[in-house]
Each structure stands twice: as structure tokens, then as C-alpha cells.
Design a protein around this motif. Structure first.
Motif, PDB file in Angstrom:
ATOM      1  N   UNK A 101      49.140  47.272  44.749  1.00 50.27           N
ATOM      2  CA  UNK A 101      49.867  47.384  46.009  1.00 50.27           C
ATOM      3  C   UNK A 101      48.983  46.957  47.184  1.00 50.27           C
ATOM      4  N   UNK A 102      47.736  47.410  47.187  1.00 49.54           N
ATOM      5  CA  UNK A 102      46.777  47.098  48.247  1.00 49.54           C
ATOM      6  C   UNK A 102      45.590  46.389  47.622  1.00 49.54           C
ATOM      7  N   UNK A 103      45.200  45.251  48.204  1.00 57.87           N
ATOM      8  CA  UNK A 103      44.058  44.480  47.703  1.00 57.87           C
ATOM      9  C   UNK A 103      43.125  44.198  48.867  1.00 57.87           C
ATOM     10  N   UNK A 104      41.895  44.658  48.790  1.00 61.04           N
ATOM     11  CA  UNK A 104      40.896  44.380  49.814  1.00 61.04           C
ATOM     12  C   UNK A 104      39.754  43.610  49.160  1.00 61.04           C
ATOM     13  N   UNK A 105      39.489  42.411  49.699  1.00 62.14           N
ATOM     14  CA  UNK A 105      38.548  41.481  49.088  1.00 62.14           C
ATOM     15  C   UNK A 105      37.349  41.220  50.001  1.00 62.14           C
ATOM     16  N   UNK A 106      36.257  40.763  49.372  1.00 63.36           N
ATOM     17  CA  UNK A 106      35.084  40.386  50.150  1.00 63.36           C
ATOM     18  C   UNK A 106      35.088  38.909  50.524  1.00 63.36           C
ATOM     19  N   UNK A 107      36.177  38.207  50.205  1.00 69.23           N
ATOM     20  CA  UNK A 107      36.332  36.799  50.548  1.00 69.23           C
ATOM     21  C   UNK A 107      37.797  36.535  50.831  1.00 69.23           C
ATOM     22  N   UNK A 108      38.105  35.595  51.729  1.00 67.19           N
ATOM     23  CA  UNK A 108      39.512  35.316  52.034  1.00 67.19           C
ATOM     24  C   UNK A 108      40.217  34.632  50.873  1.00 67.19           C
TER      25      UNK A 108
END
Length: 219
Positions: A101-108
Motif C-alpha cells: 500500500x505504501x512504498x518509500x524508496x531511497x531512489x526515485x
């Protein structure tokens, strides 16, 4: 007289991605196969786990409401930490394909269809009534096995939102912050963020009967 030789009918060949392939493809599925053979969809989630395709419909209105509100506030905090937040996007882990549901990444992820789970700093799930085991037990276990540093879970049970953050420590997720509606959820890592979980549901409970439009006489 020569006897006709039976030849099995070949599997259908599809020139464009189609869900019809689910009816005849009998080999184990992989993330790449699903991306190649199945169409993009704004409808049900299509994931791959341990060789099987898993299709789930969209969750209810409370789920969507909470997801959008949480993402709005989280995204601002994540960007200040030079992290990128996305909703329900493709995350590949080996042969598996997840759509958290939620994805937080260290790269775009701009311009991409998928991101490797190695770029995931935090993955979050909003617990759905029909998938409680998946959201509470199965997915955290799978994300932990893939080495995702943080897991966020939102539970809307009885329309009393709670938020819990877990950090990966020695291969297991351990709780580091939690709060229920009416109190303040505060986290320091992977970035600073706080919210009252009660703000995730901005409307009163819907009426139990069917919704109908009022007539001119009733207005």
C-alpha cells in the motif's frame, strides 16, 4: 491405411498482455512473467508469491481514505529526508512481485515500471478485513526476509485507526512506535513524522442501509 497421429492443441498465443493467460499458463509464475504477460491495471492488485499469481480487489472506502491521507502527510516528511513515497507500486523481490500500500524508496521511481526491493526503506500495509493474516503476519515476514529496514502497519479495526512502526533488527521486525486514535504517533526513523491516527478517517461511519439520492420533494 495410415492412422492419424494425435497432436495436442498448442497453447494460445497472445500478442498483447491479457488476463486470459491465467487460464492456460501452468508453469510457476515469476515477477517478470507477470509483468510481460499480464496487462497493467488500475483495478485489482496482481502480485506474485512463490510461483503463484495472487489477485485481490480494491479494499473498502475506509482503506482508500486512510491510504490517501497518510500518504499525503508521509510524502512531505519523506521528501525532506530525500526519500520518495509511492502508492501501490510494483516492488520486485527475486521472483516475487509485491504491491504494498505504501512504498518509500531511497531512489526515485520516475520512468520505471518496477523497483527492486533493495531500494525500499519502508513498506507499509493498511490492514484489510479480508486479508488480516496477509497484512499482519505474511507480508511483514516476507519484507523482513528481503531486508526492508522498516515496516509500517495501519489497522482500521472498528474504525479506530492505529499505526505501528517496526524496525528490522536481527532479521525480525520489532515495534519501535505505536499509537491509536486520539493520541500522537511519533517516529524518528527513517525520518521524523507524527500524526494522530484518528485523522486518517475524516468522515463519520456510513449509514448501514443502501445509499440513495434525495428527490426534489425531499430536499
Amino acid at each position: 491405411m495410415a492412422q492419424a497421429v494425435f497432436a495436442p492443441e498448442p497453447a494460445p498465443q497472445h500478442t498483447e498482455p491479457s488476463f486470459d493467460v491465467l487460464g492456460w499458463h501452468d508453469e510457476p509464475w515469476t515477477a517478470q512473467l507477470a509483468l510481460d504477460l499480464l496487462p497493467e491495471t488500475n483495478g485489482p492488485k496482481v502480485e506474485v508469491l512463490s510461483g503463484s499469481v495472487i489477485v485481490t480487489p480494491h479494499a473498502g472506502y475506509d482503506h482508500q481514505d486512510a491510504e490517501l491521507d497518510l500518504a499525503y502527510h508521509l510524502k512531505q516528511a519523506a521528501r525532506r529526508a530525500k526519500l520518495w513515497l509511492y502508492l501501490e507500486t510494483n516492488v520486485v523481490s527475486g521472483e516475487d512481485l509485491f504491491i504494498p500500500d505504501i512504498v518509500i524508496l531511497d531512489a526515485p521511481g520516475g520512468g520505471r515500471t518496477t523497483m527492486d526491493i533493495g531500494h525500499a526503506v519502508l513498506l507499509g500495509e493498511i490492514v484489510s478485513p479480508g486479508n488480516r493474516r496477509k497484512d499482519i503476519i505474511d507480508r511483514p515476514r516476507e519484507y523482513a526476509s528481503a531486508g526492508v529496514p522498516f515496516f509500517l502497519r495501519v489497522d482500521l479495526r472498528n474504525r479506530v485507526p492505529t499505526i505501528a512502526l517496526y524496525e528490522l533488527i536481527e532479521g525480525e521486525y520489532r515495534p519501535v512506535a505505536a499509537a491509536a486514535a486520539g493520541t500522537r504517533f511519533v517516529m524518528r526513523e527513517p525520518f521524523e513524522f507524527s500524526i494522530d491516527p484518528g485523522d486518517l478517517l475524516g468522515e463519520e461511519a456510513a449509514p448501514t442501509g443502501p445509499v440513495r439520492e434525495s428527490t426534489d420533494e425531499e430536499a
